[in-house]
Design a protein around this motif. Structure first.
Motif, mmCIF file in Angstrom:
data_model
loop_
_atom_site.group_PDB
_atom_site.id
_atom_site.type_symbol
_atom_site.label_atom_id
_atom_site.label_comp_id
_atom_site.label_asym_id
_atom_site.label_seq_id
_atom_site.Cartn_x
_atom_site.Cartn_y
_atom_site.Cartn_z
ATOM 1 N N SER A 144 32.943 50.723 -10.936
ATOM 2 C CA SER A 144 33.948 50.147 -10.046
ATOM 3 C C SER A 144 34.270 51.090 -8.889
ATOM 4 O O SER A 144 34.638 50.635 -7.804
ATOM 5 N N LYS A 182 38.866 41.904 -5.890
ATOM 6 C CA LYS A 182 39.121 42.479 -7.210
ATOM 7 C C LYS A 182 39.995 41.547 -8.033
ATOM 8 O O LYS A 182 39.717 41.293 -9.208
ATOM 9 N N ARG A 183 41.046 40.987 -7.415
ATOM 10 C CA ARG A 183 41.923 40.043 -8.108
ATOM 11 C C ARG A 183 41.159 38.797 -8.530
ATOM 12 O O ARG A 183 41.319 38.303 -9.650
ATOM 13 N N GLN A 195 38.899 39.634 -11.477
ATOM 14 C CA GLN A 195 39.678 39.792 -12.710
ATOM 15 C C GLN A 195 40.173 38.447 -13.227
ATOM 16 O O GLN A 195 40.171 38.205 -14.434
ATOM 17 N N GLN A 225 37.278 36.705 -14.826
ATOM 18 C CA GLN A 225 36.973 37.360 -16.099
ATOM 19 C C GLN A 225 37.965 36.933 -17.179
ATOM 20 O O GLN A 225 37.567 36.644 -18.312
ATOM 21 N N LYS A 226 39.253 36.833 -16.831
ATOM 22 C CA LYS A 226 40.263 36.377 -17.791
ATOM 23 C C LYS A 226 39.989 34.954 -18.236
ATOM 24 O O LYS A 226 40.126 34.613 -19.409
#
Length: 76
Positions: A40, A50-51, A54, A57-58
């Motif tokens: 990263s 990035k948000r 993420q 990914q969640k």
């Protein structure tokens, strides 16, 4: 740069078994997310990307967890 990460496994922990030593070391490295942190920081990533990454990914993790729950409960 951040704090230094020291991952160490002692031979006494694995009773002298080198195969278990390697497996335990790899497991500790994954738990500390050493490789993910290195990758990263290798390239700059915009905060918005990035948000988004993420969040994706969640959602993927939640979908996988739901599939596992449904599999255990035998729901199709």
């Amino acid at each position: 740069m951040g704090r230094a990460i020291n991952v160490e496994v002692d031979l006494r922990e694995v009773r002298g078994d080198t195969n278990r030593l390697i497996k335990k070391f790899i497991k500790k490295v994954k738990k500390e997310k050493v490789i993910e942190k290195f990758l990263s920081k290798k390239y700059h990533e915009k905060p918005s990307k990035k948000r988004r990454r993420q969040k994706r990914q969640k959602m993927n993790n939640a979908r996988k967890a739901e599939q596992e729950r449904n599999k255990k409960l035998d729901i199709k």
